[in-house]
Write a protein that holds these residues in place. Sequence first.
Motif, PDB file in Angstrom:
ATOM      1  N   VAL A  14      40.560  23.939  50.076  1.00 42.93           N
ATOM      2  CA  VAL A  14      41.311  23.886  48.820  1.00 42.93           C
ATOM      3  C   VAL A  14      41.010  25.122  47.973  1.00 42.93           C
ATOM      4  N   ILE A  15      39.759  25.513  47.894  1.00 44.84           N
ATOM      5  CA  ILE A  15      39.380  26.697  47.114  1.00 44.84           C
ATOM      6  C   ILE A  15      40.008  27.947  47.710  1.00 44.84           C
ATOM      7  N   ILE A  16      39.961  28.083  49.021  1.00 44.53           N
ATOM      8  CA  ILE A  16      40.517  29.271  49.684  1.00 44.53           C
ATOM      9  C   ILE A  16      42.019  29.378  49.448  1.00 44.53           C
ATOM     10  N   VAL A  17      42.719  28.267  49.385  1.00 48.71           N
ATOM     11  CA  VAL A  17      44.172  28.286  49.200  1.00 48.71           C
ATOM     12  C   VAL A  17      44.566  28.424  47.729  1.00 48.71           C
ATOM     13  N   PHE A  18      43.981  27.647  46.837  1.00 48.08           N
ATOM     14  CA  PHE A  18      44.469  27.573  45.471  1.00 48.08           C
ATOM     15  C   PHE A  18      43.906  28.616  44.504  1.00 48.08           C
ATOM     16  N   VAL A  19      42.709  29.073  44.690  1.00 45.01           N
ATOM     17  CA  VAL A  19      42.136  30.068  43.775  1.00 45.01           C
ATOM     18  C   VAL A  19      42.941  31.368  43.785  1.00 45.01           C
ATOM     19  N   PRO A  20      43.300  31.940  44.949  1.00 43.70           N
ATOM     20  CA  PRO A  20      44.135  33.154  44.914  1.00 43.70           C
ATOM     21  C   PRO A  20      45.509  32.920  44.275  1.00 43.70           C
ATOM     22  N   ILE A  21      46.079  31.731  44.470  1.00 42.89           N
ATOM     23  CA  ILE A  21      47.379  31.430  43.856  1.00 42.89           C
ATOM     24  C   ILE A  21      47.250  31.401  42.337  1.00 42.89           C
ATOM     25  N   ILE A  22      46.229  30.764  41.829  1.00 42.55           N
ATOM     26  CA  ILE A  22      46.012  30.687  40.380  1.00 42.55           C
ATOM     27  C   ILE A  22      45.757  32.080  39.806  1.00 42.55           C
ATOM     28  N   ILE A  23      44.934  32.866  40.462  1.00 44.95           N
ATOM     29  CA  ILE A  23      44.660  34.231  39.998  1.00 44.95           C
ATOM     30  C   ILE A  23      45.936  35.068  40.038  1.00 44.95           C
ATOM     31  N   GLY A  24      46.725  34.920  41.090  1.00 50.61           N
ATOM     32  CA  GLY A  24      47.988  35.659  41.201  1.00 50.61           C
ATOM     33  C   GLY A  24      48.958  35.320  40.085  1.00 50.61           C
ATOM     34  N   PHE A  25      49.109  34.042  39.760  1.00 48.71           N
ATOM     35  CA  PHE A  25      49.996  33.657  38.663  1.00 48.71           C
ATOM     36  C   PHE A  25      49.516  34.214  37.335  1.00 48.71           C
ATOM     37  N   TYR A  26      48.216  34.221  37.121  1.00 50.38           N
ATOM     38  CA  TYR A  26      47.681  34.786  35.889  1.00 50.38           C
ATOM     39  C   TYR A  26      47.991  36.282  35.821  1.00 50.38           C
ATOM     40  N   MET A  27      47.795  36.986  36.902  1.00 53.01           N
ATOM     41  CA  MET A  27      48.006  38.435  36.907  1.00 53.01           C
ATOM     42  C   MET A  27      49.487  38.789  36.830  1.00 53.01           C
ATOM     43  N   LEU A  28      50.379  37.926  37.303  1.00 48.10           N
ATOM     44  CA  LEU A  28      51.811  38.209  37.252  1.00 48.10           C
ATOM     45  C   LEU A  28      52.392  38.011  35.860  1.00 48.10           C
ATOM     46  N   ASN A  29      51.722  37.266  35.014  1.00 45.52           N
ATOM     47  CA  ASN A  29      52.243  36.961  33.691  1.00 45.52           C
ATOM     48  C   ASN A  29      51.446  37.629  32.584  1.00 45.52           C
ATOM     49  N   LYS A  30      50.805  38.703  32.884  1.00 50.75           N
ATOM     50  CA  LYS A  30      49.985  39.400  31.897  1.00 50.75           C
ATOM     51  C   LYS A  30      50.875  40.292  31.019  1.00 50.75           C
ATOM     52  N   VAL A  31      50.662  40.232  29.710  1.00 46.06           N
ATOM     53  CA  VAL A  31      51.392  41.106  28.789  1.00 46.06           C
ATOM     54  C   VAL A  31      50.804  42.507  28.917  1.00 46.06           C
TER      55      VAL A  31
END
Length: 121
Positions: A14-31
């Motif tokens: 679960v960590i291997i799959v979801f942590v990169p997704i969460i980090i990616g969404f954060y980085m894609l929505n950065k002002v």
Amino acid sequence: MRPSMKYGIIVSAVIIVFVPIIIGFYMLNKVVDPYETMVTRTEVSPELITIKGGFADSISRYHGYYLSHHNNSLFIQIKGSKLPIGGSKDFTISFSNTYGNVDDIYLLGPGNAKKKIWPNP
């Protein structure tokens, strides 16, 4: 297989799959900082407001914007990322002018970063 080992494998997966997704969404929505963008054209009419531009570096990608209005001024925050996933290097922001008389348009960034883009500074 012991239950604690099974639990450890599931948690790791679960960590291997979801942590990169969460980090990616954060980085894609950065002002992004307004000084990392180049606005090439801004058009304001009673019906439509259009802003065209791109990023100063070759890796940043456009992923949307936030818009706010206060005292006849528009404030735009460009969302982008340094990940070369999706988005585009150039952007065209176009929306209906429901604000009436617009005196100024600014790009806002993190912190107190602010850049006037219309009328020409």
